[in-house]
Design a protein around this motif. Sequence first.
Motif, short mmCIF file in Angstrom:
data_model
loop_
_atom_site.label_atom_id
_atom_site.label_comp_id
_atom_site.label_asym_id
_atom_site.label_seq_id
_atom_site.Cartn_x
_atom_site.Cartn_y
_atom_site.Cartn_z
N PRO A 242 0.83 -1.20 0.00
CA PRO A 242 0.00 0.00 0.00
C PRO A 242 0.87 1.26 0.00
CG PRO A 242 -0.21 -1.23 2.10
CD PRO A 242 0.87 -1.88 1.30
N ALA A 243 0.43 2.29 -0.70
CA ALA A 243 1.19 3.55 -0.73
C ALA A 243 0.27 4.69 -1.09
CB ALA A 243 2.32 3.45 -1.76
N GLU A 244 0.46 5.84 -0.44
CA GLU A 244 -0.34 7.02 -0.82
C GLU A 244 0.32 7.78 -1.96
OE1 GLU A 244 2.30 8.69 2.50
OE2 GLU A 244 1.27 6.81 2.13
N THR A 245 1.63 7.47 -2.20
CA THR A 245 2.33 8.06 -3.35
C THR A 245 3.05 6.94 -4.09
OG1 THR A 245 2.73 10.10 -2.11
CG2 THR A 245 4.08 9.74 -4.06
N VAL A 246 2.87 6.89 -5.41
CA VAL A 246 3.60 5.93 -6.24
C VAL A 246 4.33 6.73 -7.31
CG1 VAL A 246 3.44 4.01 -7.88
CG2 VAL A 246 1.98 4.03 -5.83
N ILE A 247 5.66 6.53 -7.38
CA ILE A 247 6.48 7.27 -8.35
C ILE A 247 6.95 6.29 -9.42
CG2 ILE A 247 8.59 8.64 -8.64
CD1 ILE A 247 8.22 9.36 -5.58
N VAL A 248 6.63 6.59 -10.66
CA VAL A 248 7.05 5.72 -11.77
C VAL A 248 8.41 6.20 -12.28
CG1 VAL A 248 6.51 4.98 -14.13
CG2 VAL A 248 4.68 5.15 -12.42
N ALA A 249 9.44 5.39 -12.00
CA ALA A 249 10.81 5.70 -12.43
C ALA A 249 11.39 4.45 -13.08
CB ALA A 249 11.64 6.16 -11.23
N ALA A 250 10.60 3.83 -13.94
CA ALA A 250 10.94 2.50 -14.45
C ALA A 250 11.58 2.55 -15.83
CB ALA A 250 9.69 1.64 -14.48
N GLY A 251 12.12 3.71 -16.22
CA GLY A 251 12.85 3.82 -17.48
C GLY A 251 12.02 3.34 -18.65
N ALA A 252 12.66 2.54 -19.52
CA ALA A 252 12.01 2.09 -20.76
C ALA A 252 10.78 1.23 -20.48
CB ALA A 252 13.01 1.33 -21.61
N TRP A 253 10.66 0.70 -19.27
CA TRP A 253 9.53 -0.17 -18.93
C TRP A 253 8.33 0.61 -18.38
CZ3 TRP A 253 14.56 -1.53 -18.80
CH2 TRP A 253 14.91 -2.70 -19.44
N SER A 254 8.47 1.94 -18.27
CA SER A 254 7.43 2.74 -17.61
C SER A 254 6.08 2.66 -18.32
CB SER A 254 7.87 4.21 -17.54
OG SER A 254 9.07 4.33 -16.80
N ARG A 255 6.12 2.55 -19.64
CA ARG A 255 4.87 2.59 -20.40
C ARG A 255 4.04 1.32 -20.22
NH1 ARG A 255 4.62 4.46 -26.56
NH2 ARG A 255 2.37 4.47 -26.80
N ASN A 256 4.74 0.20 -19.92
CA ASN A 256 4.05 -1.09 -19.94
C ASN A 256 3.58 -1.55 -18.57
OD1 ASN A 256 4.73 -1.09 -22.65
ND2 ASN A 256 6.68 -2.13 -22.27
N LEU A 257 3.67 -0.70 -17.57
CA LEU A 257 3.28 -1.12 -16.23
C LEU A 257 1.77 -1.41 -16.20
CD1 LEU A 257 5.34 1.47 -14.14
CD2 LEU A 257 5.73 -1.01 -14.26
N GLY A 258 1.40 -2.53 -15.59
CA GLY A 258 -0.02 -2.89 -15.49
C GLY A 258 -0.77 -1.91 -14.61
#
Length: 388
Positions: free
Chosen positions: A196-212
């Motif tokens: 669980p998180a109240e903040t989620v930061i997407v820093a996944a480089g080239a994989w950022s677009r494909n996150l479910g």
Amino acid sequence: MIAIVGAGVSGLAIGWRLAQAGRTVTAIDRGPAGRGASWAAAGMLAPQVEAEPGEEALLPLLLESRDMWAAFAAELQSATGIGVGYRTEGTLVVALDRDDREKLRFRYDYLLGLGLDLEWLAGAEARRREPHLARGVTAAVWSPKDHQVDNRRLVEALRAAFAAAGGTLIEHAPVEEILHDGARVAGVRVADRTIPAETVIVAAGAWSRNLGGLPDAARPPVRPVKGQMLALAMDPAEPLIERVVWGPDVYLVPRRDGRLVVGATVEEMGFDTRLTGGGMFELLRAAWETLPGIYDLPLVESWAGLRPASRDDAPILGPTEIEGLVMATGHHRNGILLTPVTGAAIARLVLDGTAPPSIRPFSLARFAAKGEDRIGPRNRAAPVSESA
Ligand code: GLY
């Protein structure tokens, strides 16, 4: 609780700053921390020689981060005892024939027009500074403020600093879903576990677009751009070059331990990271034409990485339509250079609830505003040629 998806240099720097501020932070990586683009990079901090027409709006952010680097490296060293190999000898861009010289002169005039601190050198002066350069060097541009850092040591230092500040790292754990209710983020799902998180930061480089789980409006337009690279071993007591050198179709980055990093191809090959005969051949040919002495050096490593390039090649930094969901991705050719400003600005955004002015032009919203609302050119060329 804050979850960071991706523990490359961006994710770790943001996590470090947030953990320093007393927040509970977990960084999650699909592999070992920092072994994606952060590891593959060359570590050049080169906003001047890498500046491209059409990217004028990005330049102030690059320069701001460049100016943060000396203090950032010193702070990391005192926090962890790990030196990150920050070197300030500068960068030389060389031309090898008349055609290169004319192109370089055109670039030089453009860069001077941006107010950058550069100097035009005759070939003989370039060879006086770097005596092992090819005899045919006809001219050069000297860029004293384009520096370098050892990006692999940077990964180790950030990882140690993040842990020492109290951050939690979960590795070999692909994030399968970003959890939200359509309005607010709730956490992430990793295998059979929910964080669980109240903040989620997407820093996944080239994989950022494909996150479910990302809704379309919060899906960053980021794609992988492949770069093949190799390393040669110089004698550390007698390195062939002291400065970073760009030749036509190649850059050469000398490390203190004698390693000479040679890069890089620019290829649209999806997630394919295989090395090719052509890629290695072109790099070695271009490196040899610029610095003939490499011919006899042992080849010690070859690899390929995936630059996370956005639709306009500028980073994606800031909030999204989903409350608590933040983007820190799309750094393309500038991930190592932008590490200090990304860490500081995204941490500030999370802590204060407002994005610092310098990152506001780079929010995800710019792509939704209108299709052609772009920060920079769609396909950015290398400083001297297409393939470096
Ligand atoms: N910034 C160097 C590269 O992307 O190859």
